[in-house]
Motif scaffolding. Structure first.
Motif, mmCIF file in Angstrom:
data_model
loop_
_atom_site.group_PDB
_atom_site.id
_atom_site.type_symbol
_atom_site.label_atom_id
_atom_site.label_comp_id
_atom_site.label_asym_id
_atom_site.label_seq_id
_atom_site.Cartn_x
_atom_site.Cartn_y
_atom_site.Cartn_z
ATOM 1 N N PRO A 145 166.514 24.619 -32.624
ATOM 2 C CA PRO A 145 166.311 23.788 -31.425
ATOM 3 C C PRO A 145 166.952 24.451 -30.202
ATOM 4 C CG PRO A 145 166.916 22.418 -33.279
ATOM 5 C CD PRO A 145 167.063 23.842 -33.752
ATOM 6 N N GLY A 146 166.204 24.410 -29.114
ATOM 7 C CA GLY A 146 166.650 25.066 -27.897
ATOM 8 C C GLY A 146 166.204 26.507 -27.766
ATOM 9 N N GLY A 147 165.637 27.038 -28.816
ATOM 10 C CA GLY A 147 165.191 28.423 -28.796
ATOM 11 C C GLY A 147 163.831 28.614 -28.151
ATOM 12 N N SER A 148 163.373 29.852 -28.206
ATOM 13 C CA SER A 148 162.113 30.221 -27.553
ATOM 14 C C SER A 148 161.234 31.017 -28.499
ATOM 15 C CB SER A 148 162.388 31.071 -26.303
ATOM 16 O OG SER A 148 163.134 30.357 -25.347
ATOM 17 N N LEU A 149 159.942 30.918 -28.258
ATOM 18 C CA LEU A 149 158.954 31.726 -28.953
ATOM 19 C C LEU A 149 157.816 32.029 -27.984
ATOM 20 C CD1 LEU A 149 158.406 30.027 -32.457
ATOM 21 C CD2 LEU A 149 159.373 32.295 -32.043
ATOM 22 N N ARG A 150 157.156 33.154 -28.209
ATOM 23 C CA ARG A 150 155.942 33.441 -27.466
ATOM 24 C C ARG A 150 154.794 33.662 -28.446
ATOM 25 N NH1 ARG A 150 154.105 38.164 -23.195
ATOM 26 N NH2 ARG A 150 153.997 39.437 -25.108
ATOM 27 N N LEU A 151 153.757 32.878 -28.274
ATOM 28 C CA LEU A 151 152.550 33.035 -29.070
ATOM 29 C C LEU A 151 151.554 33.911 -28.309
ATOM 30 C CD1 LEU A 151 152.016 29.367 -30.305
ATOM 31 C CD2 LEU A 151 153.477 31.152 -31.265
ATOM 32 N N SER A 152 150.826 34.724 -29.068
ATOM 33 C CA SER A 152 149.772 35.553 -28.487
ATOM 34 C C SER A 152 148.470 35.280 -29.220
ATOM 35 C CB SER A 152 150.125 37.033 -28.613
ATOM 36 O OG SER A 152 151.321 37.335 -27.938
ATOM 37 N N CYS A 153 147.378 35.432 -28.495
ATOM 38 C CA CYS A 153 146.060 35.222 -29.087
ATOM 39 C C CYS A 153 145.137 36.310 -28.556
ATOM 40 C CB CYS A 153 145.544 33.839 -28.727
ATOM 41 S SG CYS A 153 143.847 33.499 -29.253
ATOM 42 N N ALA A 154 144.735 37.210 -29.423
ATOM 43 C CA ALA A 154 143.872 38.326 -29.039
ATOM 44 C C ALA A 154 142.417 37.948 -29.276
ATOM 45 C CB ALA A 154 144.237 39.568 -29.831
ATOM 46 N N ALA A 155 141.623 38.086 -28.243
ATOM 47 C CA ALA A 155 140.211 37.714 -28.318
ATOM 48 C C ALA A 155 139.331 38.952 -28.439
ATOM 49 C CB ALA A 155 139.814 36.922 -27.083
ATOM 50 N N SER A 156 138.237 38.811 -29.153
ATOM 51 C CA SER A 156 137.276 39.900 -29.257
ATOM 52 C C SER A 156 135.889 39.323 -29.484
ATOM 53 C CB SER A 156 137.643 40.856 -30.395
ATOM 54 O OG SER A 156 137.663 40.177 -31.627
ATOM 55 N N GLY A 157 134.883 40.097 -29.104
ATOM 56 C CA GLY A 157 133.503 39.702 -29.356
ATOM 57 C C GLY A 157 132.855 38.868 -28.276
ATOM 58 N N PHE A 158 133.585 38.552 -27.234
ATOM 59 C CA PHE A 158 133.013 37.823 -26.119
ATOM 60 C C PHE A 158 133.751 38.238 -24.836
ATOM 61 C CE2 PHE A 158 136.312 34.582 -25.320
ATOM 62 C CZ PHE A 158 137.029 34.630 -26.510
ATOM 63 N N THR A 159 133.168 37.878 -23.714
ATOM 64 C CA THR A 159 133.759 38.246 -22.435
ATOM 65 C C THR A 159 134.899 37.286 -22.126
ATOM 66 O OG1 THR A 159 131.597 39.043 -21.704
ATOM 67 C CG2 THR A 159 133.297 38.760 -20.021
ATOM 68 N N PHE A 160 136.072 37.663 -22.573
ATOM 69 C CA PHE A 160 137.262 36.810 -22.495
ATOM 70 C C PHE A 160 137.494 36.308 -21.073
ATOM 71 C CE2 PHE A 160 141.262 35.173 -23.822
ATOM 72 C CZ PHE A 160 142.228 35.535 -22.885
ATOM 73 N N SER A 161 137.326 37.172 -20.102
ATOM 74 C CA SER A 161 137.656 36.836 -18.719
ATOM 75 C C SER A 161 136.718 35.789 -18.118
ATOM 76 C CB SER A 161 137.641 38.097 -17.859
ATOM 77 O OG SER A 161 136.370 38.711 -17.898
ATOM 78 N N SER A 162 135.658 35.436 -18.823
ATOM 79 C CA SER A 162 134.698 34.468 -18.302
ATOM 80 C C SER A 162 134.980 33.034 -18.732
ATOM 81 C CB SER A 162 133.285 34.835 -18.759
ATOM 82 O OG SER A 162 132.865 36.053 -18.190
ATOM 83 N N TYR A 163 135.960 32.853 -19.594
ATOM 84 C CA TYR A 163 136.164 31.532 -20.194
ATOM 85 C C TYR A 163 137.574 31.005 -19.999
ATOM 86 C CZ TYR A 163 131.761 32.432 -22.527
ATOM 87 O OH TYR A 163 130.444 32.702 -22.793
ATOM 88 N N SER A 164 137.676 29.702 -19.738
ATOM 89 C CA SER A 164 138.972 29.071 -19.832
ATOM 90 C C SER A 164 139.385 29.042 -21.296
ATOM 91 C CB SER A 164 138.927 27.658 -19.258
ATOM 92 O OG SER A 164 138.022 26.854 -19.993
ATOM 93 N N MET A 165 140.677 28.941 -21.520
ATOM 94 C CA MET A 165 141.217 28.969 -22.871
ATOM 95 C C MET A 165 142.247 27.852 -23.033
ATOM 96 S SD MET A 165 139.761 31.471 -24.564
ATOM 97 C CE MET A 165 140.866 31.583 -25.971
ATOM 98 N N ASN A 166 142.398 27.426 -24.261
ATOM 99 C CA ASN A 166 143.291 26.315 -24.568
ATOM 100 C C ASN A 166 144.244 26.657 -25.706
ATOM 101 O OD1 ASN A 166 142.001 23.514 -23.311
ATOM 102 N ND2 ASN A 166 140.469 25.097 -23.673
ATOM 103 N N TRP A 167 145.359 25.980 -25.709
ATOM 104 C CA TRP A 167 146.246 25.915 -26.875
ATOM 105 C C TRP A 167 146.240 24.458 -27.364
ATOM 106 C CZ3 TRP A 167 148.172 30.026 -29.318
ATOM 107 C CH2 TRP A 167 148.316 31.226 -28.602
ATOM 108 N N VAL A 168 146.131 24.306 -28.676
ATOM 109 C CA VAL A 168 146.251 22.996 -29.294
ATOM 110 C C VAL A 168 147.213 23.154 -30.468
ATOM 111 C CG1 VAL A 168 143.923 22.316 -28.594
ATOM 112 C CG2 VAL A 168 144.284 23.295 -30.860
ATOM 113 N N ARG A 169 147.705 22.029 -30.987
ATOM 114 C CA ARG A 169 148.610 22.085 -32.132
ATOM 115 C C ARG A 169 148.366 20.907 -33.043
ATOM 116 N NH1 ARG A 169 154.440 20.807 -29.124
ATOM 117 N NH2 ARG A 169 154.034 18.583 -28.682
ATOM 118 N N GLN A 170 148.788 21.080 -34.274
ATOM 119 C CA GLN A 170 148.687 20.010 -35.258
ATOM 120 C C GLN A 170 149.989 19.916 -36.021
ATOM 121 O OE1 GLN A 170 145.355 20.239 -38.001
ATOM 122 N NE2 GLN A 170 145.360 18.013 -38.196
#
Length: 114
Positions: free
Chosen positions: A14-39
């Motif tokens: 608790p109180g710590g930090s993390l950075r998540l990364s998501c690498a996209a391929s196969g589509f024009t990434f720069s053309s789309y909004s992107m989301n983070w969701v969690r469960q």
């Protein structure tokens, strides 16, 4: 191949930090909004944050506002989620999502525990 590949989860105190990364391929990434969701365990999907295609507009759920920062590097086709001041209630599997094509990453576990 059209895919989203995520990395960066783990166990943090608790109180710590993390950075998540998501690498996209196969589509024009720069053309789309992107989301983070969690469960979280035993719960449904919760929207966390989204960012527009150019990265100039960002939005956050109240539960993470002020503690998380979404960003993207369109030159690297990569989406990020910087999470600070993590709380036990942030424990969940996190996914990056591109809605128009119904794309979702494999998910990465974030566990916040002492």
């Amino acid at each position: 191949q059209v895919q989203l590949v995520e990395s960066g989860g783990g166990l943090v105190q608790p109180g710590g930090s993390l950075r998540l990364s998501c690498a996209a391929s196969g589509f024009t990434f720069s053309s789309y909004s992107m989301n983070w969701v969690r469960q979280a365990p035993g719960k449904g999907l919760e929207w966390v944050s989204d960012i527009n295609s150019g990265g100039s507009s960002t939005y956050y759920a109240d539960s993470v506002k002020g503690r998380c920062t979404i960003s993207r590097d369109n030159a690297k086709n990569t989406l990020y989620l910087q999470m600070n001041s993590l709380k036990p209630e942030d424990t969940a599997v996190y996914y990056c999502v591109q809605i128009p094509w119904n794309l979702r990453s494999q998910g990465t576990q974030v566990t916040v525990s002492s």
